[in-house]
Write a protein that holds these residues in place. Structure first.
Motif, mmCIF file in Angstrom:
data_model
loop_
_atom_site.group_PDB
_atom_site.id
_atom_site.type_symbol
_atom_site.label_atom_id
_atom_site.label_comp_id
_atom_site.label_asym_id
_atom_site.label_seq_id
_atom_site.Cartn_x
_atom_site.Cartn_y
_atom_site.Cartn_z
ATOM 1 N N THR A 100 29.144 -47.651 7.914
ATOM 2 C CA THR A 100 29.416 -47.165 9.263
ATOM 3 C C THR A 100 29.847 -45.707 9.265
ATOM 4 O O THR A 100 29.649 -45.013 10.250
ATOM 5 C CB THR A 100 30.513 -48.017 9.916
ATOM 6 O OG1 THR A 100 31.674 -48.010 9.072
ATOM 7 C CG2 THR A 100 30.054 -49.445 10.099
ATOM 8 N N ASP A 101 30.428 -45.243 8.180
ATOM 9 C CA ASP A 101 30.905 -43.865 8.118
ATOM 10 C C ASP A 101 30.595 -43.266 6.764
ATOM 11 O O ASP A 101 30.733 -43.930 5.726
ATOM 12 C CB ASP A 101 32.416 -43.798 8.356
ATOM 13 C CG ASP A 101 32.788 -44.234 9.766
ATOM 14 O OD1 ASP A 101 32.360 -43.568 10.714
ATOM 15 O OD2 ASP A 101 33.498 -45.241 9.894
ATOM 16 N N LEU A 102 30.163 -42.013 6.772
ATOM 17 C CA LEU A 102 29.960 -41.273 5.537
ATOM 18 C C LEU A 102 30.993 -40.162 5.465
ATOM 19 O O LEU A 102 31.276 -39.492 6.465
ATOM 20 C CB LEU A 102 28.546 -40.673 5.487
ATOM 21 C CG LEU A 102 27.390 -41.655 5.302
ATOM 22 C CD1 LEU A 102 26.066 -40.896 5.284
ATOM 23 C CD2 LEU A 102 27.537 -42.459 4.026
ATOM 24 N N TRP A 103 31.555 -39.983 4.273
ATOM 25 C CA TRP A 103 32.587 -38.981 4.061
ATOM 26 C C TRP A 103 32.254 -38.170 2.823
ATOM 27 O O TRP A 103 31.630 -38.682 1.876
ATOM 28 C CB TRP A 103 33.959 -39.631 3.868
ATOM 29 C CG TRP A 103 34.432 -40.441 5.034
ATOM 30 C CD1 TRP A 103 34.152 -41.749 5.284
ATOM 31 C CD2 TRP A 103 35.257 -39.992 6.115
ATOM 32 N NE1 TRP A 103 34.758 -42.154 6.450
ATOM 33 C CE2 TRP A 103 35.446 -41.094 6.983
ATOM 34 C CE3 TRP A 103 35.863 -38.775 6.428
ATOM 35 C CZ2 TRP A 103 36.213 -41.011 8.135
ATOM 36 C CZ3 TRP A 103 36.625 -38.695 7.574
ATOM 37 C CH2 TRP A 103 36.796 -39.789 8.414
ATOM 38 N N ARG A 104 32.681 -36.922 2.833
ATOM 39 C CA ARG A 104 32.588 -36.081 1.651
ATOM 40 C C ARG A 104 34.006 -35.741 1.216
ATOM 41 O O ARG A 104 34.871 -35.463 2.053
ATOM 42 C CB ARG A 104 31.806 -34.801 1.946
ATOM 43 C CG ARG A 104 31.464 -33.996 0.702
ATOM 44 C CD ARG A 104 30.291 -33.052 0.983
ATOM 45 N NE ARG A 104 30.576 -32.129 2.060
ATOM 46 C CZ ARG A 104 31.118 -30.932 1.904
ATOM 47 N NH1 ARG A 104 31.463 -30.527 0.677
ATOM 48 N NH2 ARG A 104 31.327 -30.129 2.924
ATOM 49 N N ALA A 105 34.248 -35.771 -0.077
ATOM 50 C CA ALA A 105 35.597 -35.532 -0.595
ATOM 51 C C ALA A 105 35.529 -34.575 -1.770
ATOM 52 O O ALA A 105 34.605 -34.647 -2.591
ATOM 53 C CB ALA A 105 36.249 -36.836 -1.031
ATOM 54 N N PHE A 146 32.660 -36.096 -4.043
ATOM 55 C CA PHE A 146 32.172 -37.436 -3.749
ATOM 56 C C PHE A 146 31.457 -37.438 -2.405
ATOM 57 O O PHE A 146 31.840 -36.719 -1.486
ATOM 58 C CB PHE A 146 33.329 -38.439 -3.650
ATOM 59 C CG PHE A 146 34.085 -38.677 -4.925
ATOM 60 C CD1 PHE A 146 33.796 -39.776 -5.725
ATOM 61 C CD2 PHE A 146 35.101 -37.820 -5.326
ATOM 62 C CE1 PHE A 146 34.509 -40.009 -6.888
ATOM 63 C CE2 PHE A 146 35.811 -38.038 -6.489
ATOM 64 C CZ PHE A 146 35.522 -39.136 -7.274
ATOM 65 N N VAL A 147 30.431 -38.279 -2.290
ATOM 66 C CA VAL A 147 29.906 -38.700 -0.994
ATOM 67 C C VAL A 147 30.174 -40.196 -0.906
ATOM 68 O O VAL A 147 29.752 -40.964 -1.778
ATOM 69 C CB VAL A 147 28.405 -38.410 -0.849
ATOM 70 C CG1 VAL A 147 27.887 -38.943 0.491
ATOM 71 C CG2 VAL A 147 28.140 -36.917 -0.949
ATOM 72 N N LEU A 148 30.910 -40.604 0.122
ATOM 73 C CA LEU A 148 31.427 -41.966 0.206
ATOM 74 C C LEU A 148 30.906 -42.667 1.452
ATOM 75 O O LEU A 148 30.726 -42.045 2.505
ATOM 76 C CB LEU A 148 32.957 -41.955 0.240
ATOM 77 C CG LEU A 148 33.665 -41.181 -0.878
ATOM 78 C CD1 LEU A 148 35.139 -41.030 -0.565
ATOM 79 C CD2 LEU A 148 33.456 -41.878 -2.213
ATOM 80 N N VAL A 173 39.337 -34.588 2.357
ATOM 81 C CA VAL A 173 38.260 -35.451 2.839
ATOM 82 C C VAL A 173 37.851 -34.984 4.226
ATOM 83 O O VAL A 173 38.699 -34.623 5.034
ATOM 84 C CB VAL A 173 38.721 -36.932 2.897
ATOM 85 C CG1 VAL A 173 37.614 -37.816 3.438
ATOM 86 C CG2 VAL A 173 39.164 -37.401 1.515
ATOM 87 N N TRP A 174 36.536 -34.986 4.487
ATOM 88 C CA TRP A 174 36.069 -34.665 5.829
ATOM 89 C C TRP A 174 34.781 -35.439 6.101
ATOM 90 O O TRP A 174 34.071 -35.849 5.170
ATOM 91 C CB TRP A 174 35.854 -33.155 5.984
ATOM 92 C CG TRP A 174 34.957 -32.511 5.004
ATOM 93 C CD1 TRP A 174 33.644 -32.222 5.144
ATOM 94 C CD2 TRP A 174 35.313 -32.050 3.688
ATOM 95 N NE1 TRP A 174 33.150 -31.622 4.026
ATOM 96 C CE2 TRP A 174 34.149 -31.501 3.118
ATOM 97 C CE3 TRP A 174 36.505 -32.045 2.961
ATOM 98 C CZ2 TRP A 174 34.137 -30.957 1.835
ATOM 99 C CZ3 TRP A 174 36.488 -31.512 1.690
ATOM 100 C CH2 TRP A 174 35.329 -30.974 1.133
ATOM 101 N N PRO A 175 34.455 -35.666 7.369
ATOM 102 C CA PRO A 175 33.256 -36.453 7.721
ATOM 103 C C PRO A 175 31.996 -35.786 7.201
ATOM 104 O O PRO A 175 31.900 -34.567 7.096
ATOM 105 C CB PRO A 175 33.279 -36.475 9.258
ATOM 106 C CG PRO A 175 34.697 -36.203 9.617
ATOM 107 C CD PRO A 175 35.227 -35.278 8.562
#
Length: 277
Positions: A100-105, A146-148, A173-175
């Motif tokens: 449902t959500d992708l995040w980059r860290a 990371f791509v989460l 972390v950001w969207p």
């Protein structure tokens, strides 16, 4: 390769050529052995009972087994065990479809045994999948990108707490979007082509590659590169250096090297060296 949505092996077919991705060698070997072994045993049992000469038995066994493998075993493996052969790709596809959500860290990971494993464990406890990981090595620690894919309800602070609980001293972390999963090497080569064709594109190519902002009026005291700095300075073909900034995201040595290689490419395209052979 463009793929249709779905959870069966057919959904992995390429829209252009209709082919499935190559299954893993271990699974393919196990599947072939499972199908071919009973055929081999039956053929051997039948031929051995005959009163033919030994060389003729060997020839019949070889020809019969080969024909059955080509006509029966391999098609059967691909038809009946297709879902099992492509199970890893299907699981990855399902994770992408249901995320449902992708995040980059961007996370600072200590250079100690099991550091990344502890972080992965904390993410797994929250149902977060690691879709992509890129490591920038450092002297005492590495900066890991990371791509989460996180389930609903897991937000930015939850992910930061997961990294902290995993032992990271610093995490941001950001969207993100699905574009973060694009092949980084292909993207870098595309930007290099842009710079080679038009060196003026250097400023924009570096900004896109490093996700940074060009500084239009840089201070003359800015140094070329300092590890952990949020400002990066590179030479340009015009003689006036280009400066980039990225608030809250320090540049790494690897990123500095990439930007300087693009700068060298722009210089070579602007002032090509003529050689006579």
């Amino acid at each position: 390769m463009t793929r249709s949505t779905g959870s069966t092996a057919a959904s992995l077919r390429c829209d252009s050529c209709g082919q499935l991705p190559e299954p893993g060698k271990v699974r393919l070997t196990v599947a072939n052995v499972a199908v071919m072994l009973p055929i081999e045993l039956v053929v051997h049992a039948v031929v051995v009972q005959t009163h033919l000469s030994y060389p003729l038995k060997v020839l019949i066994l070889a020809l019969t087994a080969t024909a059955l493998v080509i006509w029966v075993a391999e098609p059967s493996v691909m038809r009946f065990l297709r879902a099992w052969l492509h199970a890893p790709a299907l699981r990855q596809r399902k994770r992408l479809d249901t995320a449902t959500d992708l995040w980059r860290a961007r996370v600072l990971v200590k250079d100690s045994p099991g550091a990344l494993k502890r972080i992965s464990h904390q993410l797994a406890r929250r149902g977060v999948n690691i879709l992509s990981l890129h490591i920038h090595p450092g002297a005492q620690a590495s900066v890991d990108e990371f791509v989460l894919a996180a389930p609903a309800g897991v937000g930015e602070q939850d992910l930061v707490r997961a990294f902290t609980a995993g032992g990271s001293p610093s995490a941001r972390v950001w969207p993100s979007t699905a574009l973060a999963l694009a092949d980084g090497q292909t993207k870098a080569l595309s930007l290099a082509c842009r710079v080679a064709q038009d060196p003026v594109e250097l400023r924009y190519a570096v900004a896109e590659l490093l996700r940074a902002e060009p500084v239009l009026a840089p201070s003359p005291t800015v140094r070329s590169f300092v590890e952990g700095s949020v400002v990066l300075k590179i030479p340009s073909p015009t003689g006036e250096p280009l400066v980039f900034s990225r608030a809250g995201e320090p540049f790494t040595a690897a990123e500095s090297a990439r930007a300087h290689r693009l700068s060298e490419l722009a210089a070579a395209a602007t002032h090509p060296t003529h050689r006579t052979f």
